[in-house]
Design an enzyme around this catalytic site. Structure first.
Site, PDB file in Angstrom:
ATOM      1  N   PHE A 187      -2.788  -0.244  -6.303  1.00 11.74           N
ATOM      2  CA  PHE A 187      -3.293  -0.090  -4.770  1.00 11.74           C
ATOM      3  C   PHE A 187      -3.763   1.190  -4.374  1.00 11.74           C
ATOM      4  O   PHE A 187      -3.441   2.235  -5.102  1.00 11.74           O
ATOM      5  CB  PHE A 187      -2.047  -0.416  -4.003  1.00 11.74           C
ATOM      6  CG  PHE A 187      -0.894   0.421  -4.262  1.00 11.74           C
ATOM      7  CD1 PHE A 187      -0.944   1.542  -3.290  1.00 11.74           C
ATOM      8  CD2 PHE A 187      -0.160   0.264  -5.483  1.00 11.74           C
ATOM      9  CE1 PHE A 187       0.496   2.298  -3.537  1.00 11.74           C
ATOM     10  CE2 PHE A 187       1.137   1.068  -5.564  1.00 11.74           C
ATOM     11  CZ  PHE A 187       1.486   2.144  -4.588  1.00 11.74           C
ATOM     12  N   CYS A 188      -4.205   1.456  -3.074  1.00 14.05           N
ATOM     13  CA  CYS A 188      -4.633   2.597  -2.647  1.00 14.05           C
ATOM     14  C   CYS A 188      -4.620   2.409  -1.149  1.00 14.05           C
ATOM     15  O   CYS A 188      -4.244   1.404  -0.415  1.00 14.05           O
ATOM     16  CB  CYS A 188      -6.190   3.001  -3.171  1.00 14.05           C
ATOM     17  SG  CYS A 188      -7.386   1.762  -2.689  1.00 14.05           S
ATOM     18  N   THR A 189      -5.232   3.419  -0.462  1.00 18.86           N
ATOM     19  CA  THR A 189      -5.108   3.356   1.017  1.00 18.86           C
ATOM     20  C   THR A 189      -5.835   2.227   1.679  1.00 18.86           C
ATOM     21  O   THR A 189      -5.351   1.492   2.474  1.00 18.86           O
ATOM     22  CB  THR A 189      -5.614   4.634   1.566  1.00 18.86           C
ATOM     23  OG1 THR A 189      -5.126   5.930   1.044  1.00 18.86           O
ATOM     24  CG2 THR A 189      -5.488   4.705   3.230  1.00 18.86           C
ATOM     25  N   ILE A 216      -3.265  -0.444   1.249  1.00 18.49           N
ATOM     26  CA  ILE A 216      -2.118  -0.419   2.167  1.00 18.49           C
ATOM     27  C   ILE A 216      -2.001  -0.459   3.686  1.00 18.49           C
ATOM     28  O   ILE A 216      -1.528  -0.973   4.346  1.00 18.49           O
ATOM     29  CB  ILE A 216      -1.712   1.269   2.054  1.00 18.49           C
ATOM     30  CG1 ILE A 216      -1.507   1.401   0.322  1.00 18.49           C
ATOM     31  CG2 ILE A 216      -0.370   1.445   2.706  1.00 18.49           C
ATOM     32  CD1 ILE A 216      -1.326   2.875  -0.188  1.00 18.49           C
TER      33      ILE A 216
END
Length: 540
Positions: A187-189, A216
């Protein structure tokens, strides 16, 4: 879309990206920039052959006008975006930049349009990451992870996304289990780094790879706080600094120097100065740089008192012209390489101004390879020749200017100094490589070579018991040429190294690691790419 907002929000922020084949991306830049400026929309949009990546802000109808303008191109007809509202402008300028990649990884052949992992909706994410057989990886930079992440996620401790490929190669959490690679959730922003990182994982043979759809931000927007597995806040790259559940603005503050969130208790530290430095970055800027930041902060405060915009003092290009003379040497470097480190040390003390081009070893730029086909750093490109040996660069720099008297040329100790450096380069360095990287040499461990390398450290310690530095009572080029290699040896197992009876060597190395020169040459730089604005080294 339903969004929880702050009181009286007036600025709409839209974040978007899309991987597509975009060969004519450079031609689109002028018209796109003009359209954004005509609608008073500000922010940053990156264009590359692999697609588009941007975050923009402005009045609601103006932002939607830009998004609709982009979607007129059939390739971006399905462009998705995420919205949030704020009562302060998140950006002060509009930039449309051309890049090699819309998110820099530095690995050739990775195509998210064809190789990305399986999307997981925010509603299904909790169940996936709660499975004990799934390795959950946060692909963001360490300072982002520090203020918030998912419960149980692995932090690769990277300072930039381009470091993730190297971490993946050696990560213990990704090693095979019972002859099979583990399931991985990343996952990332906003999702862009995940698409690329899952594509990279699949190229390494991982079959069950998943990533959080929308990142996110989509999760925080969609999942109620009482059902969330998110802990902390999410860093965002604009003036909001961070957001919480419901995409409400968080409580983080930004250091204007390093552009990272302020550490806990930073404001009470003697190293904190508003607009100038924080405890994390205080030692990585010179007094000249701090004074420049103080002037910038002063101008910002004046502009604020007058209720006018302030977007910076003198233009960057003008400052770079002052820092970089015409035909300045170009230095290709890699921060952790001890050969490059010794070259930077000599250039620093000589005061020779260079254009710094930090590279990644996995993605060496064509310009460097054209200058030096052997493809190793450092490489110093001069007006009339190329120096691609670290010692040649050191001696050339000190020949230009030697204010601290590092050179031993013409002195009785010159031959001995060269002999010491040659011994370290020719005999100690192979031991260091085999000790630090046994897998490269098909070794079970590097302990035998640690023992062989210790022989040379014994000799250095004996020498330093006689004088404070290798060639006498003053630091010279030989100390600077050898210290980076001793440091690398020590860092392989610092506990073991510190336990050895090398008192003089320990003191010598500690002096080096605590010196201002070392701090300056170990400053981090963004990876260079063609068309990037020049960066001066050294900056004093």
């Amino acid at each position: 879309m339903t969004i929880q907002t702050q009181d009286n929000p007036v600025y709409l922020t839209a974040a978007f990206y899309q991987f597509v084949d975009f060969p004519n991306y450079a031609e689109r830049r002028p018209a796109l920039l003009a359209f954004c400026e005509a609608h008073n929309v500000k922010g940053s949009i990156l264009l590359a052959n692999e697609g588009i990546n941007g975050t923009i802000a402005g009045a609601v109808p103006d932002v939607h006008a830009v998004l609709n303008y982009l979607r007129q191109d059939a390739r971006f007809a399905n462009l998705e975006h995420k919205e949030s509202l704020a009562n302060k402008p998140p950006f002060h300028r509009m930039k449309v930049r051309l890049k090699k990649e819309i998110v820099t990884m530095g690995v050739e052949g990775i195509s998210p349009t064809r190789m990305a992992g399986t999307y997981v909706r925010p509603q299904d994410w909790n169940a996936l990451i709660s499975d004990p057989d799934v390795v959950v990886i946060d692909t963001r930079n360490h300072y982002e992870v520090a203020i918030g992440t998912f419960k149980g996620a692995v932090d690769p401790q990277i300072q930039s996304f381009s470091q993730l490929p190297e971490w993946i190669k050696t990560a213990k959490s990704l090693q095979e289990r019972h002859g099979k690679k583990p399931r991985v959730a990343m996952f990332c922003t906003g999702g862009i780094r995940c698409e690329k990182s899952t594509a990279l994982m699949r190229s390494h043979g991982f079959e069950d790879v998943y990533h959080l759809q929308g990142g996110i931000l989509k999760y925080l927007e969609t999942i109620p706080e009482d059902k969330s597995l998110w802990e902390g806040e999410c860093f965002v790259f604009d003036e909001r600094v961070s957001v919480q559940h419901g995409l409400q603005q968080g409580n983080q503050e930004l250091c204007r120097c390093c552009r990272e969130p302020l550490p806990v208790g930073a404001k009470s530290s003697p190293f904190f100065e508003l607009g100038v430095s924080c405890p994390r970055c205080h030692d990585h800027t010179t007094e000249v740089q701090k004074n420049s930041a103080r002037e910038r902060q002063k101008q910002w405060e004046i502009a604020k008192s007058r209720q006018s915009d302030h977007i910076g003092i003198a233009q960057r290009q003008g400052k770079m012209k002052a820092l970089l003379p015409q035909d300045a040497p170009i230095l290709y470097s890699f921060r952790r390489c001890p050969y490059a480190m010794r070259a930077r040390l000599a250039l620093l003390v000589s005061g020779v101004r260079c254009e710094m081009r930090e590279i990644t070893l996995a993605h060496k730029p064509d310009q460097m390879l054209q200058a030096s086909p052997k493809g190793t750093v450092p490489v110093l490109v001069l007006k009339d020749r190329v120096l691609d040996e670290s010692l040649d660069i050191m001696h050339w720099a000190l020949h230009q200017n030697d204010p601290q008297g590092w050179s031993t040329a013409g002195l009785a100790i010159d031959q001995e100094a060269h002999a010491w450096v040659q011994t370290i380069d020719d005999e100690f360095k192979p031991c260091l490589d085999r000790y630090k990287y046994p897998d490269r040499y098909q070794l079970r461990h590097g302990l035998d070579d640690r023992e062989k390398g210790s022989f040379y450290l014994d000799q250095l310690n004996s020498k330093l018991l006689q004088t404070h530095f290798l060639m006498g009572e003053k630091w010279c080029w030989a100390d600077a040429a050898i210290a980076p290699f001793v440091r690398q040896f020590a860092r392989t197992d610092r506990t073991w190294f510190d336990a050895q009876p090398w008192t003089a060597l320990h003191n010598w190395l500690t002096q080096f690691e605590n010196s201002s020169d070392f701090g300056m040459v170990m400053q981090r730089y963004k990876i260079w790419f063609e068309g990037a604005k020049p960066i001066a080294f050294p900056v004093k």
